[in-house]
Motif scaffolding. Structure first.
Motif, PDB file in Angstrom:
ATOM      1  N   GLY A  97       7.951  10.629  -4.742  1.00  0.00           N
ATOM      2  CA  GLY A  97       9.190  10.775  -5.512  1.00  0.00           C
ATOM      3  C   GLY A  97       8.998  11.642  -6.737  1.00  0.00           C
ATOM      4  O   GLY A  97       9.836  12.505  -7.044  1.00  0.00           O
ATOM      5  N   VAL A  98       7.893  11.451  -7.436  1.00  0.00           N
ATOM      6  CA  VAL A  98       7.616  12.273  -8.623  1.00  0.00           C
ATOM      7  C   VAL A  98       7.404  13.725  -8.227  1.00  0.00           C
ATOM      8  O   VAL A  98       7.924  14.643  -8.876  1.00  0.00           O
ATOM      9  CB  VAL A  98       6.388  11.713  -9.388  1.00  0.00           C
ATOM     10  N   MET A  99       6.652  13.963  -7.153  1.00  0.00           N
ATOM     11  CA  MET A  99       6.417  15.342  -6.707  1.00  0.00           C
ATOM     12  C   MET A  99       7.708  16.013  -6.272  1.00  0.00           C
ATOM     13  O   MET A  99       7.937  17.186  -6.577  1.00  0.00           O
ATOM     14  CB  MET A  99       5.403  15.351  -5.567  1.00  0.00           C
ATOM     15  N   LEU A 100       8.567  15.288  -5.602  1.00  0.00           N
ATOM     16  CA  LEU A 100       9.853  15.830  -5.184  1.00  0.00           C
ATOM     17  C   LEU A 100      10.707  16.183  -6.399  1.00  0.00           C
ATOM     18  O   LEU A 100      11.312  17.262  -6.463  1.00  0.00           O
ATOM     19  CB  LEU A 100      10.583  14.833  -4.278  1.00  0.00           C
ATOM     20  N   THR A 101      10.723  15.315  -7.389  1.00  0.00           N
ATOM     21  CA  THR A 101      11.499  15.558  -8.607  1.00  0.00           C
ATOM     22  C   THR A 101      10.971  16.781  -9.352  1.00  0.00           C
ATOM     23  O   THR A 101      11.747  17.635  -9.794  1.00  0.00           O
ATOM     24  CB  THR A 101      11.452  14.315  -9.513  1.00  0.00           C
ATOM     25  N   VAL A 102       9.654  16.876  -9.474  1.00  0.00           N
ATOM     26  CA  VAL A 102       9.054  18.023 -10.166  1.00  0.00           C
ATOM     27  C   VAL A 102       9.346  19.310  -9.388  1.00  0.00           C
ATOM     28  O   VAL A 102       9.683  20.339  -9.982  1.00  0.00           O
ATOM     29  CB  VAL A 102       7.536  17.806 -10.348  1.00  0.00           C
ATOM     30  N   ALA A 107       0.827  -1.209   0.000  1.00  0.00           N
ATOM     31  CA  ALA A 107       0.000   0.000   0.000  1.00  0.00           C
ATOM     32  C   ALA A 107       0.863   1.261   0.000  1.00  0.00           C
ATOM     33  O   ALA A 107       0.423   2.321  -0.426  1.00  0.00           O
ATOM     34  CB  ALA A 107      -0.930  -0.006   1.202  1.00  0.00           C
ATOM     35  N   LEU A 108       2.086   1.169   0.478  1.00  0.00           N
ATOM     36  CA  LEU A 108       2.985   2.320   0.530  1.00  0.00           C
ATOM     37  C   LEU A 108       3.697   2.584  -0.792  1.00  0.00           C
ATOM     38  O   LEU A 108       4.219   3.665  -1.005  1.00  0.00           O
ATOM     39  CB  LEU A 108       4.015   2.127   1.643  1.00  0.00           C
ATOM     40  N   ILE A 109       3.722   1.622  -1.690  1.00  0.00           N
ATOM     41  CA  ILE A 109       4.445   1.781  -2.955  1.00  0.00           C
ATOM     42  C   ILE A 109       3.872   2.931  -3.789  1.00  0.00           C
ATOM     43  O   ILE A 109       4.632   3.797  -4.240  1.00  0.00           O
ATOM     44  CB  ILE A 109       4.494   0.451  -3.730  1.00  0.00           C
ATOM     45  N   PRO A 110       2.546   3.036  -4.028  1.00  0.00           N
ATOM     46  CA  PRO A 110       2.033   4.179  -4.800  1.00  0.00           C
ATOM     47  C   PRO A 110       2.331   5.512  -4.124  1.00  0.00           C
ATOM     48  O   PRO A 110       2.668   6.490  -4.789  1.00  0.00           O
ATOM     49  CB  PRO A 110       0.525   3.935  -4.874  1.00  0.00           C
ATOM     50  N   PHE A 111       2.214   5.552  -2.795  1.00  0.00           N
ATOM     51  CA  PHE A 111       2.532   6.779  -2.067  1.00  0.00           C
ATOM     52  C   PHE A 111       3.992   7.173  -2.272  1.00  0.00           C
ATOM     53  O   PHE A 111       4.309   8.334  -2.499  1.00  0.00           O
ATOM     54  CB  PHE A 111       2.243   6.589  -0.578  1.00  0.00           C
ATOM     55  N   ALA A 112       4.884   6.215  -2.198  1.00  0.00           N
ATOM     56  CA  ALA A 112       6.314   6.481  -2.392  1.00  0.00           C
ATOM     57  C   ALA A 112       6.591   6.953  -3.818  1.00  0.00           C
ATOM     58  O   ALA A 112       7.377   7.875  -4.030  1.00  0.00           O
ATOM     59  CB  ALA A 112       7.129   5.237  -2.072  1.00  0.00           C
ATOM     60  N   LEU A 113       5.926   6.350  -4.785  1.00  0.00           N
ATOM     61  CA  LEU A 113       6.120   6.775  -6.183  1.00  0.00           C
ATOM     62  C   LEU A 113       5.617   8.191  -6.411  1.00  0.00           C
ATOM     63  O   LEU A 113       6.295   9.006  -7.034  1.00  0.00           O
ATOM     64  CB  LEU A 113       5.424   5.794  -7.134  1.00  0.00           C
ATOM     65  N   VAL A 114       4.431   8.494  -5.915  1.00  0.00           N
ATOM     66  CA  VAL A 114       3.878   9.846  -6.074  1.00  0.00           C
ATOM     67  C   VAL A 114       4.758  10.861  -5.356  1.00  0.00           C
ATOM     68  O   VAL A 114       5.039  11.944  -5.889  1.00  0.00           O
ATOM     69  CB  VAL A 114       2.420   9.883  -5.560  1.00  0.00           C
TER      70      VAL A 114
END
Length: 167
Positions: free
Chosen positions: A45-50, A36-43
């Motif tokens: 990471g993407v937000m941090l990169t952006v 359940a934490l994988i989508p949160f971690a991906l989002v």
């Protein structure tokens, strides 16, 4: 025989999942579900990169705009130094660099044009050549020169120059 073939472990795991005991259910409540934490971690990471990319672009834009501003001010200072207005300002005790930094570019260009197309060139040149007081009454940039002189003597904020002259 099952232990030798490697099939025993999956069978034990399936049995544990099908018939959980009290100890297993408490353990499941305390430990978060990693899937359940994988989508949160991906989002995240993407937000941090952006966000980092956006801040980097913003910093580059700011640096380029400052570079452009300094380049523009140097060009205006060079143009100003070729006019009688520069001599008059220096005679009044105004530092040219501070004057250029404190004056809007459009107003400074207008003042330079007024000086270059002044109908009183002879009077101004003669008074500058003979170290006489400059006849500011005939100068088309009289108000700007008086404001600059007041500014240099009172050390007001640079916003003092930004206001256009009253016509």
């Amino acid at each position: 025989m099952l232990l030798q073939t490697g099939i025993a472990f999956p069978l034990i795991w399936i049995n544990a999942q099908c018939a959980p005991n009290a100890q297993h259910s408490e353990h499941a409540q305390r430990e978060p579900d990693m899937q359940a934490l994988i989508p949160f971690a991906l989002v995240s990471g993407v937000m941090l990169t952006v966000g980092v990319s956006f801040l980097s672009l913003l910093a580059l834009f700011y640096r380029d705009s400052l570079t452009h501003l300094h380049r523009q001010q140097r060009a205006l200072l060079k143009r100003l130094r070729r006019t009688r207005l520069a001599e008059v300002l220096l005679r009044q005790g105004v530092a040219l660099e501070a004057y250029v930094r404190g004056t809007q570019a459009s107003l400074l260009k207008q003042q330079i044009r007024r000086c270059q197309h002044c109908p009183h060139v002879a009077e101004c040149s003669r008074s500058l050549r003979h170290a006489e007081p400059v006849p500011l009454a005939a100068c088309p940039n009289r108000e700007a020169i008086e404001r600059a002189t007041t500014r240099s003597s009172t050390q007001c904020s640079p916003a003092f120059f930004i206001q256009p002259a009253q016509q």
